[in-house]
Design an enzyme around this catalytic site. Structure first.
Site, mmCIF file in Angstrom:
data_model
loop_
_atom_site.group_PDB
_atom_site.id
_atom_site.type_symbol
_atom_site.label_atom_id
_atom_site.label_comp_id
_atom_site.label_asym_id
_atom_site.label_seq_id
_atom_site.Cartn_x
_atom_site.Cartn_y
_atom_site.Cartn_z
ATOM 1 N N CYS A 85 26.356 -7.842 22.029
ATOM 2 C CA CYS A 85 24.779 -7.254 22.376
ATOM 3 C C CYS A 85 23.891 -8.482 21.225
ATOM 4 O O CYS A 85 23.551 -9.154 21.968
ATOM 5 C CB CYS A 85 25.169 -6.282 21.643
ATOM 6 S SG CYS A 85 23.559 -4.739 21.840
ATOM 7 N N HIS A 173 29.232 -2.835 24.407
ATOM 8 C CA HIS A 173 29.771 -3.221 23.020
ATOM 9 C C HIS A 173 31.386 -2.311 23.583
ATOM 10 O O HIS A 173 31.374 -1.256 24.332
ATOM 11 C CB HIS A 173 29.331 -1.361 22.875
ATOM 12 C CG HIS A 173 28.027 -2.231 21.990
ATOM 13 N ND1 HIS A 173 27.998 -3.143 20.518
ATOM 14 C CD2 HIS A 173 26.704 -1.782 22.667
ATOM 15 C CE1 HIS A 173 26.512 -2.901 19.861
ATOM 16 N NE2 HIS A 173 26.051 -2.255 21.253
ATOM 17 N N GLU A 175 33.478 -2.108 21.859
ATOM 18 C CA GLU A 175 33.999 -1.492 20.529
ATOM 19 C C GLU A 175 34.381 0.293 20.579
ATOM 20 O O GLU A 175 34.716 0.984 20.115
ATOM 21 C CB GLU A 175 33.657 -1.994 19.214
ATOM 22 C CG GLU A 175 32.388 -1.533 18.810
ATOM 23 C CD GLU A 175 32.032 -2.700 19.514
ATOM 24 O OE1 GLU A 175 30.281 -2.512 18.937
ATOM 25 O OE2 GLU A 175 31.895 -3.340 20.446
ATOM 26 N N SER A 227 44.487 11.953 -6.538
ATOM 27 C CA SER A 227 44.365 13.540 -5.950
ATOM 28 C C SER A 227 45.204 14.263 -5.579
ATOM 29 O O SER A 227 44.523 15.514 -5.567
ATOM 30 C CB SER A 227 42.511 12.611 -5.373
ATOM 31 O OG SER A 227 43.487 12.553 -3.744
ATOM 32 N N GLY A 229 45.827 13.672 -2.569
ATOM 33 C CA GLY A 229 45.943 13.024 -1.231
ATOM 34 C C GLY A 229 46.275 11.926 -0.606
ATOM 35 O O GLY A 229 47.436 11.039 -1.567
ATOM 36 N N VAL A 230 46.605 11.691 0.822
ATOM 37 C CA VAL A 230 46.795 10.757 1.367
ATOM 38 C C VAL A 230 46.605 8.833 0.768
ATOM 39 O O VAL A 230 47.691 8.425 0.234
ATOM 40 C CB VAL A 230 46.246 10.689 2.862
ATOM 41 C CG1 VAL A 230 47.736 9.363 3.062
ATOM 42 C CG2 VAL A 230 46.998 11.616 3.385
ATOM 43 N N ASP A 231 45.477 9.455 0.615
ATOM 44 C CA ASP A 231 44.827 7.530 -0.020
ATOM 45 C C ASP A 231 45.487 7.451 -1.474
ATOM 46 O O ASP A 231 45.795 5.971 -2.004
ATOM 47 C CB ASP A 231 43.601 7.214 -0.269
ATOM 48 C CG ASP A 231 42.738 7.604 1.529
ATOM 49 O OD1 ASP A 231 43.344 7.727 2.466
ATOM 50 O OD2 ASP A 231 42.405 8.165 1.277
ATOM 51 N N SER A 232 45.320 8.250 -2.286
ATOM 52 C CA SER A 232 45.632 8.091 -3.958
ATOM 53 C C SER A 232 47.456 7.888 -4.059
ATOM 54 O O SER A 232 47.936 7.278 -5.005
ATOM 55 C CB SER A 232 45.155 8.320 -5.238
ATOM 56 O OG SER A 232 45.714 9.792 -4.495
#
Length: 516
Positions: A85, A173, A175, A227, A229-232
């Site tokens: 683009c 685009h 993506e 936390s 959660g998944v990330d920590s």
């Protein structure tokens, strides 16, 4: 990320501020190719490390006063380049071509009406393939040595290449989901033309990240805020693999967790071999939030309180020098423009940014460059419990940004009860795993109701459930009416203080997943 570069074939994405830049990175990662986003005006010093370069789109015009001028002298003709683009318009405008305002609307779906079939760039992509356009300028004349590769009904120069170079340019685009062969086109460019190896896998990420942590941290001690959660959790297991008992995990009850979550999460971590300490600081957080109604000020108050708690706990451990965080790529993208680039800030995240001077800890963020779905795949490769990995994302500030207006202990109680009915109901009806994230919002309004023979004037709650891949975009989930009816009745009958339930049917964009 230096260690990763030495180990991987990788791609550089130069960001010109497009809303789609992060989607380019996701599509590249889906091809098992590692990539990094850097601002066009602050590229890496050694671009020779990269196997291919992608130039993103931009809200700017190459004809405007604020034209973005990248220095492409190190890459054009020397590296395979894909200009998307704005990038395509830039190459044309400043290399002998012509860019002008579009005479017809060039936004949304279009179909390729001409494709140069014997070109590797369009291999396995035929005429009629749907692409996504998003621009107000168009390329009227190709640059010097430009060769037309594809057109649509309204855009003659939809794709071209520079002769005698591996430089390709497209007006659409690839993506974006609506470009049906976008992934194929990226694979053609990166794998078949640029020769990038598809070696970016969860196992390779774990191996290189563990090595990088060991090299960076050494024998130092690290404190990590868990936390639940998944990330920590994935960050904790990665760090534990790298430094073992030198990792000190702290799980803080900020008073804004889900119902009974503090006890439940601590029990879940018992069998994971992590060194975890639970800290109940709920009173401290609620005190810091007294009278605060502005969403950003709430996030800052909660973030500052987290830092204070970590500082207190870190001081109880001898010689701690690092603070680890479960920051992931979308956190960084939404908090600040990526690596200082031209993209706009959406909101701040409590675990993104620098630390105050009084806290003498350095930061380590092992997941900072990967998306949520990649975090889950990394966790699975390390044998983390699928139930934990399948847990819905939960915001760092917790219920603090799901209670609109000021926060009180009573409002937290109400929302915890409502949230429990909603989430447990999703699990009981087999809907939980069909939803990416769900939660309830307590609105700062009361509504009139009738219970028995009495008039009530109580709180309104909004339920929200979305489907997404990484949180960058999200669509609301069409939950069955029967489920919504049953859940609404349960909430109103079981949660004192609520007499009305609504369901949020907004998508992201334009709305965000959370209300604050």
């Amino acid at each position: 990320m230096v260690f990763l570069r030495m180990q991987q074939n990788h791609v550089l994405i130069l960001d010109f501020g497009s809303q789609y830049t992060q989607l380019i990175a996701r599509r590249v990662r889906e091809l098992n190719i590692y990539c990094e986003i850097h601002p066009y005006n602050h590229p890496p010093k050694n671009q020779s490390e990269f196997k291919a370069i992608i130039l993103s789109g931009s809200p700017n015009s190459v004809r405007g006063e604020n034209v973005l001028h990248p220095d492409l002298s190190e890459i054009l003709g020397k590296k395979p380049v894909l200009a998307v683009c704005y990038g395509a318009q830039y190459l044309a405008h400043f290399s002998g071509g012509k860019v002008a305002p579009s005479n017809t609307r060039e936004y949304g779906r279009a179909n390729l009406s001409f494709v140069k079939s014997n070109e590797t760039f369009f291999e396995n992509i035929s005429e009629g393939s749907q692409v996504w356009m998003s621009h107000s300028d168009t390329i009227k004349e190709l640059p010097t040595n430009g060769e037309l590769l594809a057109s649509t009904k309204d855009v003659e120069n939809a794709a071209y290449k520079i002769k005698d170079q591996n430089t390709f340019a497209i007006q659409f685009h690839p993506e974006v989901y609506h470009s049906t062969d976008g992934k194929q086109l990226l694979e053609n460019f990166l794998v078949k033309i640029a020769g990038v190896a598809q070696t970016w896998t969860p196992d390779s990420f774990v191996e290189s990240t563990v090595s990088a942590i060991r090299e960076k941290v050494g024998n130092d001690k690290v404190v990590l805020g868990l936390s639940g959660g998944v990330d920590s959790s994935v960050a904790a297991v990665l760090l534990n693999k790298a430094i073992g008992q030198n990792l000190y995990c702290i799980f803080v009850n900020n008073g804004l967790l889900r119902k009974n979550e503090f006890e439940t999460v601590l029990k879940r971590y018992e069998g994971m071999g992590l060194n975890v300490k639970g800290v109940d600081a709920s009173a401290r957080f609620l005190k810091a939030l007294e009278g605060v109604t502005d969403p950003e000020k709430k996030r800052k108050a909660i973030g500052n309180s987290f830092i204070e708690v970590f500082d207190d706990e870190a001081n109880k451990i001898t010689d701690v020098t690092w603070l680890a965080q479960g920051t992931i790529y979308p956190d960084v993208i939404e908090s600040v423009s990526v690596n200082g680039g031209p993209s706009a800030t959406i909101k701040s995240h409590h675990n993104v940014g620098g630390l105050p001077d009084f806290m003498k800890l350095k930061i380590v963020e092992p997941l900072k460059m990967i998306f949520k779905d990649e975090v889950r795949r990394v966790g699975a490769s390390m044998g983390i419990d699928p139930e934990l990995l399948g847990r819905h994302p939960f915001p760092g500030p917790g219920l603090g940004i799901r209670i609109l207006g000021d926060i009180t202990a009573e409002k937290v109680r109400i929302l915890q009860e409502v949230d429990a009915v909603f989430i447990n109901g999703l699990k009981e009806d087999g809907l939980y795993d069909k939803v990416w994230q769900a939660g309830a919002m307590l609105l700062p309004v009361n509504s009139v109701g009738v219970m028995g023979d009495e008039r009530t004037y109580e709180k309104v709650v909004a339920l929200r459930a979305v489907e997404s891949t990484d949180g960058m975009t999200a669509d609301w989930v069409n939950l069955p009416y029967e489920f919504l009816q049953k859940t609404s009745n349960k909430i109103i009958n079981q949660v004192k203080g609520v007499n009305r339930v609504v369901y949020d049917i907004s998508s992201k964009p334009p709305a965000t997943i959370e209300w604050e």
